[in-house]
Design a protein around this motif. Sequence first.
Motif, mmCIF file in Angstrom:
data_model
loop_
_atom_site.group_PDB
_atom_site.id
_atom_site.type_symbol
_atom_site.label_atom_id
_atom_site.label_comp_id
_atom_site.label_asym_id
_atom_site.label_seq_id
_atom_site.Cartn_x
_atom_site.Cartn_y
_atom_site.Cartn_z
ATOM 1 N N SER A 178 0.999 -1.258 -0.148
ATOM 2 C CA SER A 178 0.092 -0.033 0.308
ATOM 3 C C SER A 178 0.393 1.457 -0.588
ATOM 4 C CB SER A 178 -0.951 -0.317 1.111
ATOM 5 O OG SER A 178 -0.252 -0.169 2.365
ATOM 6 N N LYS A 179 2.246 1.290 0.471
ATOM 7 C CA LYS A 179 3.379 2.137 0.232
ATOM 8 C C LYS A 179 3.071 2.300 -1.265
ATOM 9 C CE LYS A 179 4.359 1.385 4.963
ATOM 10 N NZ LYS A 179 5.653 1.374 5.426
ATOM 11 N N GLY A 180 3.963 3.769 -0.871
ATOM 12 C CA GLY A 180 4.660 4.250 -2.486
ATOM 13 C C GLY A 180 3.628 4.874 -4.101
ATOM 14 N N LYS A 181 2.608 4.822 -3.647
ATOM 15 C CA LYS A 181 1.704 5.256 -4.724
ATOM 16 C C LYS A 181 1.901 6.462 -6.134
ATOM 17 C CE LYS A 181 -1.730 4.454 -1.059
ATOM 18 N NZ LYS A 181 -3.500 4.965 -0.420
ATOM 19 N N GLN A 182 2.357 7.055 -5.273
ATOM 20 C CA GLN A 182 3.077 7.967 -6.341
ATOM 21 C C GLN A 182 3.773 7.728 -7.011
ATOM 22 O OE1 GLN A 182 2.020 11.324 -6.129
ATOM 23 N NE2 GLN A 182 3.294 11.657 -8.199
ATOM 24 N N VAL A 183 4.981 6.588 -6.660
ATOM 25 C CA VAL A 183 6.072 5.766 -7.472
ATOM 26 C C VAL A 183 5.653 4.845 -8.398
ATOM 27 C CG1 VAL A 183 8.156 4.504 -7.383
ATOM 28 C CG2 VAL A 183 7.594 6.335 -5.826
ATOM 29 N N LYS A 184 4.291 4.567 -7.853
ATOM 30 C CA LYS A 184 2.923 3.353 -8.842
ATOM 31 C C LYS A 184 2.954 4.266 -9.795
ATOM 32 C CE LYS A 184 2.786 -0.198 -5.168
ATOM 33 N NZ LYS A 184 1.983 -0.563 -4.153
ATOM 34 N N LYS A 185 2.744 5.205 -9.344
ATOM 35 C CA LYS A 185 1.903 6.051 -11.370
ATOM 36 C C LYS A 185 2.621 6.437 -12.486
ATOM 37 C CE LYS A 185 -1.001 9.150 -7.942
ATOM 38 N NZ LYS A 185 -1.681 10.132 -7.583
ATOM 39 N N LEU A 186 3.829 5.755 -11.576
ATOM 40 C CA LEU A 186 4.953 6.882 -12.852
ATOM 41 C C LEU A 186 5.090 5.068 -13.358
ATOM 42 C CD1 LEU A 186 6.784 9.539 -10.951
ATOM 43 C CD2 LEU A 186 4.964 9.250 -13.180
ATOM 44 N N PHE A 187 5.934 3.850 -12.469
ATOM 45 C CA PHE A 187 6.955 2.786 -12.486
ATOM 46 C C PHE A 187 5.937 1.710 -11.838
ATOM 47 C CE2 PHE A 187 10.317 6.123 -11.648
ATOM 48 C CZ PHE A 187 9.846 6.577 -12.591
ATOM 49 N N ASP A 188 5.054 1.015 -12.651
ATOM 50 C CA ASP A 188 4.337 -0.120 -12.765
ATOM 51 C C ASP A 188 4.846 -1.201 -12.525
ATOM 52 O OD1 ASP A 188 4.563 -0.442 -14.993
ATOM 53 O OD2 ASP A 188 2.620 -0.739 -15.101
ATOM 54 N N LYS A 189 6.202 -1.513 -13.035
ATOM 55 C CA LYS A 189 6.922 -2.467 -12.868
ATOM 56 C C LYS A 189 8.247 -2.117 -12.297
ATOM 57 C CE LYS A 189 4.368 -5.134 -14.927
ATOM 58 N NZ LYS A 189 3.516 -6.105 -14.414
ATOM 59 N N VAL A 190 8.922 -3.391 -11.529
ATOM 60 C CA VAL A 190 10.541 -2.854 -11.002
ATOM 61 C C VAL A 190 11.105 -3.026 -11.510
ATOM 62 C CG1 VAL A 190 9.018 -3.914 -8.480
ATOM 63 C CG2 VAL A 190 10.481 -5.448 -9.795
ATOM 64 N N ASP A 191 12.395 -2.851 -11.229
ATOM 65 C CA ASP A 191 13.491 -2.979 -12.851
ATOM 66 C C ASP A 191 14.861 -2.468 -11.606
ATOM 67 O OD1 ASP A 191 15.670 -2.582 -14.131
ATOM 68 O OD2 ASP A 191 14.118 -1.747 -15.921
ATOM 69 N N GLU A 192 15.767 -3.004 -12.060
ATOM 70 C CA GLU A 192 17.073 -2.308 -10.771
ATOM 71 C C GLU A 192 17.839 -1.586 -11.701
ATOM 72 O OE1 GLU A 192 18.123 -6.523 -12.681
ATOM 73 O OE2 GLU A 192 16.703 -6.158 -11.909
ATOM 74 N N ARG A 193 17.657 -1.265 -13.061
ATOM 75 C CA ARG A 193 18.619 -0.547 -13.945
ATOM 76 C C ARG A 193 17.955 0.530 -13.636
ATOM 77 N NH1 ARG A 193 17.203 -3.610 -18.866
ATOM 78 N NH2 ARG A 193 15.340 -3.649 -18.513
ATOM 79 N N ARG A 194 17.155 0.846 -12.378
ATOM 80 C CA ARG A 194 15.777 2.495 -12.607
ATOM 81 C C ARG A 194 16.353 2.702 -11.480
ATOM 82 N NH1 ARG A 194 10.864 1.389 -14.720
ATOM 83 N NH2 ARG A 194 10.179 0.039 -12.933
ATOM 84 N N VAL A 195 17.711 2.379 -10.863
ATOM 85 C CA VAL A 195 17.915 3.130 -9.171
ATOM 86 C C VAL A 195 18.621 4.584 -9.686
ATOM 87 C CG1 VAL A 195 19.648 2.768 -7.282
ATOM 88 C CG2 VAL A 195 18.102 0.712 -8.491
ATOM 89 N N LEU A 196 17.677 5.480 -9.090
ATOM 90 C CA LEU A 196 18.169 6.665 -9.837
ATOM 91 C C LEU A 196 18.594 7.499 -8.107
ATOM 92 C CD1 LEU A 196 14.541 7.652 -10.591
ATOM 93 C CD2 LEU A 196 15.854 7.582 -12.489
ATOM 94 N N ARG A 197 19.597 8.046 -8.779
ATOM 95 C CA ARG A 197 20.610 8.561 -7.530
ATOM 96 C C ARG A 197 20.779 10.276 -7.512
ATOM 97 N NH1 ARG A 197 22.760 4.411 -10.270
ATOM 98 N NH2 ARG A 197 23.654 2.909 -9.035
ATOM 99 N N ASP A 198 20.029 11.045 -8.195
ATOM 100 C CA ASP A 198 19.612 12.556 -8.273
ATOM 101 C C ASP A 198 18.496 12.466 -7.164
ATOM 102 O OD1 ASP A 198 18.130 14.895 -8.516
ATOM 103 O OD2 ASP A 198 19.509 14.952 -10.225
#
Length: 89
Positions: A17-37
């Motif tokens: 139930s967490k990460g609702k804002q992020v889920k709007k942008l990314f529905d699939k997990v991906d270790e290549r999409r780790v943001l460092r900004d």
Amino acid sequence: MRKNIRQNWQASWDHSSKGKQVKKLFDKVDERRVLRDFYLNQIIKGHGAFKNYENRFFGKSPWFFCGKDEGTVEHNILKCDEWQDIRDT
């Protein structure tokens, strides 16, 4: 093993139930999409200097300075008339 880890991570992500804002942008997990900004992460997660976040954690008013809506990431960046000129450029 890597496939199993990714499947378990996705299942956990789908049922959380967490990460609702992020889920709007990314529905699939991906270790290549780790943001460092730092700032981009605040926008994606809805944390930081956003009025609705400050309201939840510090009791400040949730309303954005325009007074038309709460200070969500979506309102700040996409909807607020006060920023239309900046969005246009």
